[in-house]
Design a protein around this motif. Structure first.
Motif, PDB file in Angstrom:
ATOM      1  N   LYS A   1       0.830  -1.210   0.000  1.00 27.08           N
ATOM      2  CA  LYS A   1       0.000   0.000   0.000  1.00 27.08           C
ATOM      3  C   LYS A   1       0.864   1.259   0.000  1.00 27.08           C
ATOM      4  O   LYS A   1       0.563   2.220  -0.698  1.00 27.08           O
ATOM      5  N   THR A   2       1.944   1.259   0.797  1.00 26.90           N
ATOM      6  CA  THR A   2       2.779   2.458   0.900  1.00 26.90           C
ATOM      7  C   THR A   2       3.414   2.811  -0.440  1.00 26.90           C
ATOM      8  O   THR A   2       3.578   3.987  -0.769  1.00 26.90           O
ATOM      9  N   GLU A   3       3.764   1.793  -1.246  1.00 24.41           N
ATOM     10  CA  GLU A   3       4.343   2.082  -2.558  1.00 24.41           C
ATOM     11  C   GLU A   3       3.334   2.805  -3.446  1.00 24.41           C
ATOM     12  O   GLU A   3       3.703   3.689  -4.238  1.00 24.41           O
ATOM     13  N   ILE A   4       2.055   2.476  -3.310  1.00 31.06           N
ATOM     14  CA  ILE A   4       1.018   3.193  -4.063  1.00 31.06           C
ATOM     15  C   ILE A   4       0.951   4.640  -3.587  1.00 31.06           C
ATOM     16  O   ILE A   4       0.857   5.575  -4.399  1.00 31.06           O
ATOM     17  N   TYR A   5       1.024   4.837  -2.271  1.00 28.67           N
ATOM     18  CA  TYR A   5       1.034   6.206  -1.742  1.00 28.67           C
ATOM     19  C   TYR A   5       2.208   6.994  -2.328  1.00 28.67           C
ATOM     20  O   TYR A   5       2.058   8.135  -2.777  1.00 28.67           O
ATOM     21  N   LEU A   6       3.385   6.376  -2.320  1.00 32.54           N
ATOM     22  CA  LEU A   6       4.596   7.053  -2.796  1.00 32.54           C
ATOM     23  C   LEU A   6       4.468   7.455  -4.259  1.00 32.54           C
ATOM     24  O   LEU A   6       4.835   8.569  -4.655  1.00 32.54           O
ATOM     25  N   GLN A   7       3.958   6.561  -5.083  1.00 32.87           N
ATOM     26  CA  GLN A   7       3.848   6.863  -6.513  1.00 32.87           C
ATOM     27  C   GLN A   7       2.718   7.860  -6.781  1.00 32.87           C
ATOM     28  O   GLN A   7       2.806   8.658  -7.726  1.00 32.87           O
ATOM     29  N   ALA A   8       1.670   7.852  -5.965  1.00 37.74           N
ATOM     30  CA  ALA A   8       0.614   8.855  -6.104  1.00 37.74           C
ATOM     31  C   ALA A   8       1.138  10.233  -5.699  1.00 37.74           C
ATOM     32  O   ALA A   8       0.823  11.247  -6.349  1.00 37.74           O
ATOM     33  N   ILE A   9       1.963  10.278  -4.650  1.00 37.24           N
ATOM     34  CA  ILE A   9       2.583  11.542  -4.246  1.00 37.24           C
ATOM     35  C   ILE A   9       3.505  12.049  -5.342  1.00 37.24           C
ATOM     36  O   ILE A   9       3.541  13.252  -5.648  1.00 37.24           O
ATOM     37  N   ALA A  10       4.267  11.133  -5.951  1.00 40.91           N
ATOM     38  CA  ALA A  10       5.152  11.525  -7.056  1.00 40.91           C
ATOM     39  C   ALA A  10       4.351  12.165  -8.184  1.00 40.91           C
ATOM     40  O   ALA A  10       4.788  13.156  -8.802  1.00 40.91           O
ATOM     41  N   HIS A  11       3.166  11.632  -8.477  1.00 42.77           N
ATOM     42  CA  HIS A  11       2.321  12.217  -9.524  1.00 42.77           C
ATOM     43  C   HIS A  11       1.879  13.627  -9.133  1.00 42.77           C
ATOM     44  O   HIS A  11       1.847  14.531  -9.985  1.00 42.77           O
ATOM     45  N   ALA A  12       1.554  13.822  -7.842  1.00 39.26           N
ATOM     46  CA  ALA A  12       1.170  15.154  -7.378  1.00 39.26           C
ATOM     47  C   ALA A  12       2.323  16.141  -7.544  1.00 39.26           C
ATOM     48  O   ALA A  12       2.128  17.273  -8.006  1.00 39.26           O
ATOM     49  N   LEU A  13       3.540  15.716  -7.202  1.00 40.64           N
ATOM     50  CA  LEU A  13       4.706  16.587  -7.339  1.00 40.64           C
ATOM     51  C   LEU A  13       4.962  16.945  -8.794  1.00 40.64           C
ATOM     52  O   LEU A  13       5.295  18.092  -9.116  1.00 40.64           O
ATOM     53  N   LYS A  14       4.783  15.987  -9.701  1.00 39.47           N
ATOM     54  CA  LYS A  14       4.970  16.269 -11.123  1.00 39.47           C
ATOM     55  C   LYS A  14       3.953  17.292 -11.624  1.00 39.47           C
ATOM     56  O   LYS A  14       4.217  18.015 -12.584  1.00 39.47           O
ATOM     57  N   SER A  15       2.809  17.351 -10.954  1.00 36.97           N
ATOM     58  CA  SER A  15       1.753  18.301 -11.333  1.00 36.97           C
ATOM     59  C   SER A  15       1.897  19.629 -10.603  1.00 36.97           C
ATOM     60  O   SER A  15       1.012  20.482 -10.676  1.00 36.97           O
ATOM     61  N   GLY A  16       3.003  19.792  -9.878  1.00 37.65           N
ATOM     62  CA  GLY A  16       3.231  21.036  -9.148  1.00 37.65           C
ATOM     63  C   GLY A  16       2.431  21.147  -7.868  1.00 37.65           C
ATOM     64  O   GLY A  16       2.181  22.264  -7.386  1.00 37.65           O
ATOM     65  N   GLN A  17       2.017  20.016  -7.323  1.00 31.81           N
ATOM     66  CA  GLN A  17       1.215  20.009  -6.106  1.00 31.81           C
ATOM     67  C   GLN A  17       1.948  19.288  -4.982  1.00 31.81           C
ATOM     68  O   GLN A  17       2.962  18.629  -5.210  1.00 31.81           O
ATOM     69  N   GLY A  18       1.401  19.418  -3.774  1.00 37.43           N
ATOM     70  CA  GLY A  18       1.993  18.764  -2.623  1.00 37.43           C
ATOM     71  C   GLY A  18       1.083  17.680  -2.081  1.00 37.43           C
ATOM     72  O   GLY A  18       0.018  17.401  -2.637  1.00 37.43           O
ATOM     73  N   ALA A  19       1.517  17.064  -0.970  1.00 36.06           N
ATOM     74  CA  ALA A  19       0.745  15.967  -0.390  1.00 36.06           C
ATOM     75  C   ALA A  19       0.917  15.946   1.118  1.00 36.06           C
ATOM     76  O   ALA A  19       1.984  16.299   1.644  1.00 36.06           O
ATOM     77  N   ILE A  20      -0.143  15.542   1.811  1.00 37.55           N
ATOM     78  CA  ILE A  20      -0.103  15.329   3.256  1.00 37.55           C
ATOM     79  C   ILE A  20      -0.359  13.851   3.524  1.00 37.55           C
ATOM     80  O   ILE A  20      -1.343  13.292   3.027  1.00 37.55           O
TER      81      ILE A  20
ATOM     82  N   SER B   1      14.005  12.906  -1.480  1.00 38.38           N
ATOM     83  CA  SER B   1      15.114  13.768  -1.068  1.00 38.38           C
ATOM     84  C   SER B   1      16.146  13.970  -2.171  1.00 38.38           C
ATOM     85  O   SER B   1      17.140  14.658  -1.976  1.00 38.38           O
ATOM     86  N   SER B   2      15.922  13.381  -3.336  1.00 37.73           N
ATOM     87  CA  SER B   2      16.857  13.531  -4.454  1.00 37.73           C
ATOM     88  C   SER B   2      16.103  13.308  -5.761  1.00 37.73           C
ATOM     89  O   SER B   2      14.927  12.944  -5.763  1.00 37.73           O
ATOM     90  N   GLY B   3      16.802  13.531  -6.874  1.00 33.95           N
ATOM     91  CA  GLY B   3      16.191  13.309  -8.175  1.00 33.95           C
ATOM     92  C   GLY B   3      15.367  14.491  -8.653  1.00 33.95           C
ATOM     93  O   GLY B   3      15.357  15.561  -8.040  1.00 33.95           O
ATOM     94  N   GLU B   4      14.641  14.293  -9.749  1.00 33.75           N
ATOM     95  CA  GLU B   4      13.896  15.394 -10.358  1.00 33.75           C
ATOM     96  C   GLU B   4      12.722  15.860  -9.496  1.00 33.75           C
ATOM     97  O   GLU B   4      12.232  16.984  -9.644  1.00 33.75           O
ATOM     98  N   LEU B   5      12.251  15.020  -8.580  1.00 34.02           N
ATOM     99  CA  LEU B   5      11.137  15.384  -7.705  1.00 34.02           C
ATOM    100  C   LEU B   5      11.622  15.792  -6.313  1.00 34.02           C
ATOM    101  O   LEU B   5      10.852  15.775  -5.361  1.00 34.02           O
ATOM    102  N   LYS B   6      12.870  16.184  -6.201  1.00 34.63           N
ATOM    103  CA  LYS B   6      13.454  16.499  -4.904  1.00 34.63           C
ATOM    104  C   LYS B   6      12.689  17.605  -4.199  1.00 34.63           C
ATOM    105  O   LYS B   6      12.399  18.649  -4.764  1.00 34.63           O
ATOM    106  N   THR B   7      12.353  17.362  -2.960  1.00 35.70           N
ATOM    107  CA  THR B   7      11.706  18.359  -2.114  1.00 35.70           C
ATOM    108  C   THR B   7      11.989  18.020  -0.663  1.00 35.70           C
ATOM    109  O   THR B   7      12.401  16.899  -0.347  1.00 35.70           O
ATOM    110  N   LEU B   8      11.792  18.986   0.218  1.00 39.17           N
ATOM    111  CA  LEU B   8      11.920  18.702   1.642  1.00 39.17           C
ATOM    112  C   LEU B   8      10.686  17.950   2.122  1.00 39.17           C
ATOM    113  O   LEU B   8       9.580  18.161   1.622  1.00 39.17           O
ATOM    114  N   VAL B   9      10.876  17.066   3.083  1.00 39.82           N
ATOM    115  CA  VAL B   9       9.780  16.318   3.692  1.00 39.82           C
ATOM    116  C   VAL B   9       9.673  16.772   5.144  1.00 39.82           C
ATOM    117  O   VAL B   9      10.607  16.586   5.922  1.00 39.82           O
TER     118      VAL B   9
END
Length: 320
Positions: free
Chosen positions: A229-248, A269-277
């Motif tokens: 389940k967590t991997e689905i969360y992670l990839q859904a968050i990645a999609h939000a970041l690619k769309s310029g959005q954030g996630a809680i 924490s790295s790569g093209e989707l790098k952001t602070l958590v």
């Protein structure tokens, strides 16, 4: 112009205050203000802006409490909904929404002087060899806290002031921030291949995110521990970041273990989707809580992991 203000008092009522000319444009819905109430000054939050008030002889707002203390509109709407649904005073709800350090008049963050490189000197600018060495060092750093830089460059404030007068550098106060990853070694992780059921679930979530419907979709992922389940969360968050959005990401306080948090930091924490958590929990100090609030409100942090109160995080563009 008139501002309606919910005061930090146990009063189930909001009060109107006149916005003086010097504060016009600075007082917004969600702004923290200091206003007169009886014989004293109290803090409050602006709940509405009105062209006029039915009440005569309004008192004026005394001051606006920093731009960092403003409550985002959507978070403010959530606070008002909670207030109405649970029949509690709005000021009590706002106390839950705002970190203590943000609610207070004195900011919880610290400022320090920072020296910043601006430009190379024109050929005709008379600089000594020592001044050029200092300028070269600051050029490499682009900017640096003043006190440590003075020690490293073995120079004085007076010398830097001369470079500032020549418009080659600037010395100005800046909010002191700490790097939340400074003492951590984070090994980046990559998205895992999904099985058919995971792919189907992720596809439905992403379709709902992209549809941007007025009423967001809600999904329940059913699976035993370790089912992915967590991997689905992670990839859904990645999609939000690619769309310029954030996630809680909301998790029970007892589940906020270093291992859980590490999974999100390792992915983002790295790569093209790098952001602070940001990790929000009950054991944060006031300074840490205020730092997270400021970073999230500015958009520096796009992934927030925390217990229930993290739902109030002031994420400007929330996608998941």
């Amino acid at each position: 112009m008139v501002a309606r203000v919910a005061l930090e008092l146990v009063i189930r009522k909001e009060f109107d205050y006149f916005i003086p000319p010097q504060l016009e444009g600075r007082v917004l819905i969600g702004s923290r203000v200091k206003v007169p109430f009886g014989s004293r000054l109290v803090l409050g939050s602006v709940t509405a802006l009105l062209p006029a008030s039915p009440h005569p002889g309004l008192k004026s707002i005394n001051k606006v409490i920093g731009e960092h203390a403003q409550i985002p509109e959507k978070v403010f709407q959530l606070a008002r909904w909670i207030s109405e649904y649970y029949c509690c005073p709005l000021d009590a709800t706002l106390k839950s929404v705002l970190p203590e350090a943000v609610r207070h008049e004195e900011p919880g963050w610290k400022e320090r002087l920072v020296a910043k490189f601006l430009a190379d000197p024109p050929a005709e600018t008379p600089l000594s060899d020592r001044q050029r060495e200092i300028l070269d060092l600051l050029r490499e750093k682009k900017s640096a806290p003043l006190a440590p830089f003075l020690k490293e460059a073995r120079t004085t404030t007076a010398t830097l002031k001369k470079l500032e007068e020549a418009h080659l550098i600037s010395i100005a106060p800046q909010i002191s921030e700490r790097d939340p990853y400074a003492n951590e070694i984070i090994l980046p992780s990559q998205p895992l291949s999904l099985n058919a059921e995971q792919t189907s679930a992720l596809g439905r979530i992403i379709s709902s995110m992209d549809a941007r419907e007025p009423t967001p979709g809600a999904f329940l992922l059913h699976g035993v521990t370790g089912s992915g389940k967590t991997e689905i969360y992670l990839q859904a968050i990645a999609h939000a970041l690619k769309s310029g959005q954030g996630a809680i990401v909301l998790v029970p306080e007892i589940s906020l273990t270093p291992q859980t948090v590490e999974r999100f930091k390792a992915r983002f924490s790295s790569g093209e989707l790098k952001t602070l958590v940001a990790v929000l929990h009950s054991h944060l100090t006031n300074v840490e809580r205020n730092q997270h609030w400021t970073d999230i409100a500015r958009g520096d942090v796009q992934v927030i992991v925390g217990a229930r109160s993290a739902i109030f995080a002031p994420a400007p563009q929330l996608g998941l």
